[in-house]
Structure formats: C-alpha cells, structure tokens
Design a protein around this motif. Structure first.
Motif, mmCIF file in Angstrom:
data_model
loop_
_atom_site.group_PDB
_atom_site.id
_atom_site.type_symbol
_atom_site.label_atom_id
_atom_site.label_comp_id
_atom_site.label_asym_id
_atom_site.label_seq_id
_atom_site.Cartn_x
_atom_site.Cartn_y
_atom_site.Cartn_z
ATOM 1 N N LEU A 107 0.831 -1.202 0.000
ATOM 2 C CA LEU A 107 0.000 0.000 0.000
ATOM 3 C C LEU A 107 0.864 1.251 0.000
ATOM 4 O O LEU A 107 0.550 2.232 -0.660
ATOM 5 C CB LEU A 107 -0.934 -0.003 1.214
ATOM 6 N N CYS A 108 1.930 1.226 0.787
ATOM 7 C CA CYS A 108 2.927 2.283 0.855
ATOM 8 C C CYS A 108 4.139 1.671 1.552
ATOM 9 O O CYS A 108 4.063 0.534 2.035
ATOM 10 C CB CYS A 108 2.392 3.517 1.601
ATOM 11 N N PRO A 109 5.271 2.350 1.622
ATOM 12 C CA PRO A 109 6.471 1.744 2.211
ATOM 13 C C PRO A 109 6.221 1.190 3.626
ATOM 14 O O PRO A 109 5.772 1.914 4.510
ATOM 15 C CB PRO A 109 7.476 2.897 2.235
ATOM 16 N N GLY A 110 6.498 -0.113 3.804
ATOM 17 C CA GLY A 110 6.365 -0.744 5.108
ATOM 18 C C GLY A 110 4.970 -1.197 5.462
ATOM 19 O O GLY A 110 4.760 -1.796 6.514
ATOM 20 N N ILE A 111 3.989 -0.938 4.586
ATOM 21 C CA ILE A 111 2.596 -1.284 4.882
ATOM 22 C C ILE A 111 2.009 -2.023 3.682
ATOM 23 O O ILE A 111 2.154 -1.580 2.537
ATOM 24 C CB ILE A 111 1.751 -0.032 5.185
ATOM 25 N N CYS A 112 1.344 -3.153 3.936
ATOM 26 C CA CYS A 112 0.785 -3.937 2.852
ATOM 27 C C CYS A 112 -0.633 -4.394 3.189
ATOM 28 O O CYS A 112 -1.102 -4.243 4.317
ATOM 29 C CB CYS A 112 1.670 -5.139 2.532
ATOM 30 N N SER A 184 -0.997 4.878 6.763
ATOM 31 C CA SER A 184 0.031 5.562 7.559
ATOM 32 C C SER A 184 -0.523 6.014 8.902
ATOM 33 O O SER A 184 0.162 5.932 9.927
ATOM 34 C CB SER A 184 0.572 6.769 6.779
ATOM 35 N N ILE A 185 -1.757 6.493 8.912
ATOM 36 C CA ILE A 185 -2.374 6.906 10.179
ATOM 37 C C ILE A 185 -2.542 5.716 11.097
ATOM 38 O O ILE A 185 -2.283 5.795 12.307
ATOM 39 C CB ILE A 185 -3.729 7.587 9.901
ATOM 40 N N LEU A 186 -2.950 4.579 10.549
ATOM 41 C CA LEU A 186 -3.105 3.370 11.356
ATOM 42 C C LEU A 186 -1.782 2.956 11.988
ATOM 43 O O LEU A 186 -1.740 2.539 13.151
ATOM 44 C CB LEU A 186 -3.646 2.231 10.484
ATOM 45 N N ALA A 187 -0.697 3.050 11.229
ATOM 46 C CA ALA A 187 0.613 2.671 11.758
ATOM 47 C C ALA A 187 0.982 3.516 12.968
ATOM 48 O O ALA A 187 1.443 3.015 13.993
ATOM 49 C CB ALA A 187 1.676 2.799 10.671
ATOM 50 N N ARG A 188 0.771 4.827 12.869
ATOM 51 C CA ARG A 188 1.103 5.706 13.993
ATOM 52 C C ARG A 188 0.188 5.450 15.190
ATOM 53 O O ARG A 188 0.631 5.443 16.344
ATOM 54 C CB ARG A 188 0.994 7.163 13.545
ATOM 55 N N LEU A 189 -1.099 5.244 14.935
ATOM 56 C CA LEU A 189 -2.030 4.971 16.032
ATOM 57 C C LEU A 189 -1.660 3.671 16.739
ATOM 58 O O LEU A 189 -1.717 3.580 17.975
ATOM 59 C CB LEU A 189 -3.463 4.890 15.492
#
Length: 321
Positions: A107-112, A184-189
């Motif tokens: 989906l974006c770097p580091g997230i799939c 990206s928001i999910l990763a930070r949360l």
C-alpha cells in the motif's frame, strides 16, 4: 486493561518508574491490513519484535504462545511484547497457514494488504485486522520486556483503559473507511496504543513481576536504579550508589543484591554492555563512540569489558548487523 496472564492490581506509579518510562520508544518494523473470510487460520512465527493486532471488524480466536485460546472481537487490541509464536483463527478445527505465505500487496512503504476472501460470502461477515511487528526500543529498560506476560489485551467490552478507547475508535474508523492515507495513520495509532498498553501495565503494578520491578518500586533503591539508567557512563562506585540511596555501603549492597539478584557493579557492567550492543547493532555507531558514551577512557578498555560480559568483541557485534 485485561491481563489474563498476570493479575493486575492498582497501585501508584513511583517516580523512578515514571522517569525510566520516559525513555520508552517504539518503532514499527512492518504493518499489514488483513481481510479474511471464515474459515481461516493465520500462524504468526516467533519474532524478535513485538506483535500487535487490532480487530476492526468481526471476531476471531487468539491462540497464545502457551496454547491458551482467547476470543477477540471488534475493538480489541492485543500486544505480544516478547513476539512469541501464536495464531489467529476463525474457530476450532481450522488449518493454520503461515502468515508469510499469503500474498501481500504493498500500500505504501512498510505497509501492505493481505486478502483471503470467499467470493460467495457476504463481505459483512469478513474479519478485518490490522497487524504490526514493532521493535520496543526500551534501551535501558530491557529487563522490563522479560518480565512482561506473553500477551496484553485491551478488550472493548470491559471498558477498561478509557484513555486508549478513543485511539482504538480512530483505528476502527480508519480501517473501515478506506480513506486516503489511512494506512500511515493506522501505523502511527498502533504505535501509540502499544506504548499506552505497556505504560498501563507498569502503572497497574506489573502484575506478579518481582525482582527488578520490586527494586524500582522501593523508593530508595529506585532512586539508585533511576540514576544508573539516567547516566550509565558515569564512573559509578559502591560509595556513590550507597550515597544516592542514603545508606551505608554494606546495607546498600545487601538490599540491592536481594532485590535484583546481582551485585551493584555487575549490574552497572551489564547495563552498559546492553546499551553498547544496541548502539553497535541497531544504531551502527562506531566502537570508539560507544566507548566514549559509556565513560571508558580508551577503546581497548571498553573492548575488554564488552568481551568479558558479552563473550565476543564489539567489532563482531557491529558486523553481525
């Protein structure tokens, strides 16, 4: 917060613990947005990092590293701080397939994204989970990880840990909304939630953990430990540590050994080498800089101390990265 593996009792957070927790950080290694249709079984291998799962829709069962079965449902978050092997299944009797064997779509770097769906099944019955591998950067708090239970659960129905609920609600909205930038928001949360779960475990007494935590919670010994962790490069002597505690050397040494299981000077040496190993491998610092940070007069003196405690030269640890 519900901690089935270590009964939590409320107790105030002593200043030394609060001070040390200020150094707690968390860095995500990888993140995945999972959508599965029943029946399914996902096996997560043992990892050096912590595992984190958040259920945004549906329900499943967590098989813990020790084999316990724990129902998890929408709004629940689970942290496995020691990264033990475990599984998430839709129900009993399903085959478990390794998580890494599923096709992952970036989906974006580091997230799939990982989808394993039954086409004929109504999408409202799918289970939606956000999963992360996270590196707990506790630095000098490394003993804390070893004392944690194998999993910590924030369960929506219990209403516990109310300060985390708005974060989990936000995660649920981001997971189900499919808006731009949601990954990206999910990763930070997820990172904030995981740190909050650990902090609450410590604030609530660290379950049945004793020894190192008990020493921290001793007001006088805690002052010494906080000072050691705050300034590990100082040339600490038994006289200095006893003075920080406000007692004689013999009384201090006896109480310190009884609480931690080691002598004060050995504790300082182990603390320094644990930090040195992190700085050499994780941060790729030169050996001479690590030696300087830890107060050694020469790189040779540091190298001898490192090999004596760790068993290998510091240069080898840096190359092993």
């Amino acid at each position: 917060m519900l901690d089935r593996s270590s009964g939590i009792q409320q107790s105030p957070l002593p200043d030394p613990v609060s001070e040390l927790l200020m150094g707690m950080r968390l860095r995500g290694a990888s993140y995945s947005r999972l959508r599965f249709s029943a029946p399914f079984g996902i096996g997560f291998a043992e990892a050096r990092e912590a595992w984190f799962h958040f259920v945004a829709h549906g329900a499943a069962v967590l098989r813990t590293p020790s084999g316990e079965r724990m129902p998890i449902s929408c709004g629940d978050a689970v942290l496995l701080p020691r990264g033990g092997a475990h599984a998430i299944v839709s129900g009993p009797g399903v085959d478990i397939r390794p998580f890494d064997s599923y096709e992952a779509v970036p989906l974006c770097p580091g997230i799939c994204r990982v989808d394993a769906l039954e086409e004929q099944q109504c999408r409202s019955r799918d289970v939606l989970i956000f999963t992360a591998r996270m590196q707990l950067e506790l630095d000098t708090l490394h003993p804390l990880i070893e004392l944690m239970p194998e999993f910590l659960l924030v369960s929506a129905p219990t209403g516990q840990q109310p300060e985390v609920r708005p974060l989990l609600d936000a995660m649920e909205r981001e997971m189900t909304g499919d808006r731009a930038g949601s990954a990206s928001i999910l990763a930070r949360l997820a990172e904030v939630v995981a740190v909050s779960v650990i902090r609450t475990w410590v604030e609530c007494g660290c379950g049945d953990a004793t020894g190192w935590v008990a020493a921290l919670r001793d007001a006088r010994l805690g002052r010494v430990l906080a000072a050691l962790h705050r300034d590990p490069g100082r040339n600490w002597t038994l006289v200095d540590m006893a003075a920080t505690m406000g007692s004689s050397r013999s009384v201090f040494a006896e109480r310190f050994a009884a609480a931690t299981g080691t002598t004060p000077l050995r504790y300082v040496a182990a603390l320094r080498m644990r930090l040195a190993a992190q700085w050499l491998t994780r941060d790729r610092l030169p050996v001479e800089e690590v030696a300087h940070r830890l107060g050694y007069q020469s790189q040779a003196a540091f190298s001898r101390a490192y090999k004596r405690v760790v068993g290998t030269p510091p240069g080898q640890a840096r190359k092993a990265r």
